[in-house]
Design a protein around this motif. Structure first.
Motif, PDB file in Angstrom:
ATOM      1  N   UNK A 109       0.834  -1.208   0.000  1.00  0.00           N
ATOM      2  CA  UNK A 109       0.000   0.000   0.000  1.00  0.00           C
ATOM      3  C   UNK A 109       0.867   1.256   0.000  1.00  0.00           C
ATOM      4  N   UNK A 110       1.931   1.220   0.815  1.00  0.00           N
ATOM      5  CA  UNK A 110       2.829   2.384   0.878  1.00  0.00           C
ATOM      6  C   UNK A 110       3.459   2.647  -0.486  1.00  0.00           C
ATOM      7  N   UNK A 111       3.956   1.572  -1.100  1.00  0.00           N
ATOM      8  CA  UNK A 111       4.598   1.734  -2.405  1.00  0.00           C
ATOM      9  C   UNK A 111       3.585   2.254  -3.436  1.00  0.00           C
ATOM     10  N   UNK A 112       2.411   1.641  -3.457  1.00  0.00           N
ATOM     11  CA  UNK A 112       1.359   2.099  -4.361  1.00  0.00           C
ATOM     12  C   UNK A 112       1.053   3.581  -4.129  1.00  0.00           C
ATOM     13  N   UNK A 113       0.935   3.935  -2.849  1.00  0.00           N
ATOM     14  CA  UNK A 113       0.602   5.322  -2.496  1.00  0.00           C
ATOM     15  C   UNK A 113       1.645   6.292  -3.059  1.00  0.00           C
ATOM     16  N   UNK A 114       2.906   5.981  -2.850  1.00  0.00           N
ATOM     17  CA  UNK A 114       3.970   6.876  -3.317  1.00  0.00           C
ATOM     18  C   UNK A 114       3.982   6.930  -4.845  1.00  0.00           C
ATOM     19  N   UNK A 115       3.861   5.771  -5.489  1.00  0.00           N
ATOM     20  CA  UNK A 115       3.951   5.748  -6.949  1.00  0.00           C
ATOM     21  C   UNK A 115       2.739   6.406  -7.610  1.00  0.00           C
ATOM     22  N   UNK A 142      11.859   9.853  -1.350  1.00  0.00           N
ATOM     23  CA  UNK A 142      10.810   8.855  -1.122  1.00  0.00           C
ATOM     24  C   UNK A 142      10.342   8.271  -2.460  1.00  0.00           C
ATOM     25  N   UNK A 143      10.162   9.135  -3.433  1.00  0.00           N
ATOM     26  CA  UNK A 143       9.689   8.717  -4.756  1.00  0.00           C
ATOM     27  C   UNK A 143      10.684   7.745  -5.406  1.00  0.00           C
ATOM     28  N   UNK A 144      11.951   8.121  -5.391  1.00  0.00           N
ATOM     29  CA  UNK A 144      12.962   7.279  -6.032  1.00  0.00           C
ATOM     30  C   UNK A 144      13.121   5.937  -5.335  1.00  0.00           C
TER      31      UNK A 144
END
Lengths: 404, 404
Positions: A251-257, A278-280
């Motif tokens: 979820x965290x990765x999805x949220x950032x991407x 954070x994005x990279x």
């Protein structure tokens, strides 16, 4: 009736906590022990291992008389904001005392420190500012500033996490002008950050969580009260998991991407261009610990970055947190559980409370409740979809736990 | 060299598609067939079953000479916008013809319809507006308006999905003043919406996807070219899944629950208070189909709501889409694959292209590429974290597929 307040996470409740509850009552001779307990996400920027309901049951089974909720807006904060929130809730509950665990065990040490810091505030703030400019993390900048003030040798050190919290509890009482007497209990044996389970009956919460993460529940049986251990096992059986950050990583990765940097920048605690980092990192990391390791720099502590991760996950913006923290008094007190003694205390102290005591969140309005509901729903996300639906719908109607 | 353009999704490539490719070349006598193929998310608001790379391989193995990408900003749109985007990309590729499948199979029927609609535009628009006020969905409002115009009996009906698309391809050519000749191929046997796999060699994509969702791959072997069937099986083996909406449901639910209604309202296609309905449904639904069933009203078609779900998932806002669609010409053409013949065509037509032909997305700038990258990353989310990392990092450097 007299009450002593304690500030807790119970993640999970262990023998050290049990020792403190007993001591808090003993030292202060209070009739009831009131715990203000972090809801779903904790000060280190982590999800609680089990729900607040299970942790409330642990507390009630092991000597606490009343459990109230420390909402998201306070529970996932640096020591100062965390302490301010917790103390203001305990003050609204009308406690006469607070008690906290410390390595010192001597309340004069803290009073000493408080006076020292008050006298040296200007110099201290200047040192902190200068140290931050050198690229130090905030905690390192403050502890270095403290050393730079060259306190006399019997002043308590501000480098220990429990000293910092204790200091801020007492400072909050002083700043807000409450007539609450602070007391402290000497912590036994385990050091907060210890990774290994000790052979004795007391272990640090960190070492307990480590054992849990490794799936070695039986290893911690001897450092937890039986009821608490049974509840921990029962949670795992009922919900098929004990919550760790890894359960939220997708979820965290999805949220950032899925979030543009211009919006990431608006997230609370996302400062100084961290949004790009954070994005990279989110494109490359394959697990939460991998994500954290890639994100870590000497400028920020692990805890600070985990709190940022939590705010990203819960989509908590600077604007929302500013609004929430600008409230003069807490918007409400949410009761999570009580025993008969606690119930008697609540009836007796009713007339003195100026803040509404809420037994169902459906009755809570305002930004605190709004952010709490969102954080709770997200906390429930790793559960199976059917359980999730049930828990989400119940969170509005659920009554406090009553222990007999 | 002469080229014929076709607009495709190939989700997955089946015998009906193979038939069209052959016919398109035959009818137009073109040297090359150029397919503009939807990237990761499709017109019905669904993730593609397999990646664009696997679908490109299917196309190249079955008679297509060049595959270019229909980016997210066009691929997940109602017929008109979808057709405008696809036709403008084919026009930039210098095609002399387009070909599309239809129930009619007679291009004069479409020309007739186009003339009729041009002559009755004002009345038609008025009818649509009135019908929308009655609470009809947009497609129902338009098809009713069409009937209300009382066309003579040999005018093609605008109630069939393939007629609507064909009409909009031809309208786009006319509106944008391209000198492209439209042709149509009679669709064989299967109706677009058929749910059952037929015994013959042609089945509808809907029935094929149904069989795939039920995990009955062997049932569709006889309706797909061998190469395409092998690629489908190989994707499942390599990536451990065939993408369906259910694989994204946890992310969608998380997204809705973590987003305030004030932001949900900014999502593209979130109109008329749908944000509240979406929010409420997301607390209760336990699967994507449950979510859709609870969300459905007669005001909106299933497809329209699935597209909304896609835009929520990819966090695509009205503002972003407005910017993307305001471009006069496509920002770039992304080449996904070609064979030797296709390569020769690209070399020969190079001098006529005014839009850059991109072979790696790292070279693409602008809003189209920005939204495409985001949609791709989210499309990859259900893959295992290690595969995800690899695919995400490769998407910037990946060369077009070259078939020999």
């Amino acid at each position: 009736m007299k009450a002593v307040g304690i500030v807790v996470e119970y993640n999970p409740f262990h023998n050290g906590h049990h020792f403190q509850v007993t001591k808090a009552r003993q030292i202060t001779n209070a009739d009831v022990v009131i715990a203000v307990m972090s809801a779903s996400f904790l000060q280190r920027g982590e999800p609680a291992i089990v729900s607040k309901w299970f942790r409330t049951q642990m507390a009630l089974a092991c000597g606490v008389d009343i459990v109230i909720e420390l909402p998201y807006i306070y529970s996932t904060q640096k020591a100062e904001t965390f302490a301010n929130g917790a103390i203001s809730l305990l003050a609204e509950m009308g406690v006469n005392f607070i008690n906290f665990g410390s390595e010192s065990g001597n309340i004069q040490d803290f009073e000493h420190l408080l006076t020292f810091m008050r006298q040296n505030k200007v110099a201290f703030d200047r040192h902190v500012k200068e140290n931050m400019k050198l690229g130090y993390s905030y905690p390192r900048a403050t502890s270095t500033a403290f050393t730079q003030l060259n306190p006399d040798c019997d002043t308590l050190s501000l480098t220990e996490p429990n000293n910092i919290l204790g200091f801020h509890y007492m400072k909050a009482i002083q700043d807000q002008g409450y007539s609450i007497q602070a007391t402290t209990t000497l912590r036994r044996q385990a050091h907060y950050h210890d990774q290994q389970i000790s052979e004795g009956s007391i272990a640090s919460a960190t070492s307990i969580r480590q054992a849990i993460q490794n799936g070695e529940l039986s290893e911690i049986k001897h450092v937890m009260p039986t009821e608490s251990y049974q509840l921990l096992k029962s949670y795992k059986q009922t919900y098929s998991l004990l919550h760790t950050w890894q359960d939220y990583y997708d979820l965290l990765q999805y949220k950032v991407l899925s979030t543009p940097v211009t919006h990431l920048r608006m997230i609370y605690e996302c400062e100084e261009g961290l949004e790009y980092r954070v994005k990279n990192v989110s494109k490359r990391a394959t697990s939460f610990s991998d994500w954290m390791q890639q994100l870590k720099t000497k400028r920020y502590t692990w805890t600070r970055l985990q709190r940022l991760a939590t705010h990203i996950l819960t989509n908590t913006t600077k604007l929302e947190m500013k609004e929430a923290l600008s409230q003069q008094t807490p918007e409400y007190i949410r009761l999570l559980g009580m025993n008969t003694l606690g119930q008697a205390y609540l009836n007796q102290s009713k007339k003195n409370r100026s803040v509404p005591l809420i037994t169902k969140p459906a009755k809570a309005k305002g930004i605190t409740a709004f952010l709490e509901e969102r954080a709770t729903n997200i906390y429930l996300s790793p559960l199976s979809s059917e359980v999730r639906r049930k828990e989400m719908s119940e969170q509005f109607s659920r009554h406090p736990i009553i222990a007999h």
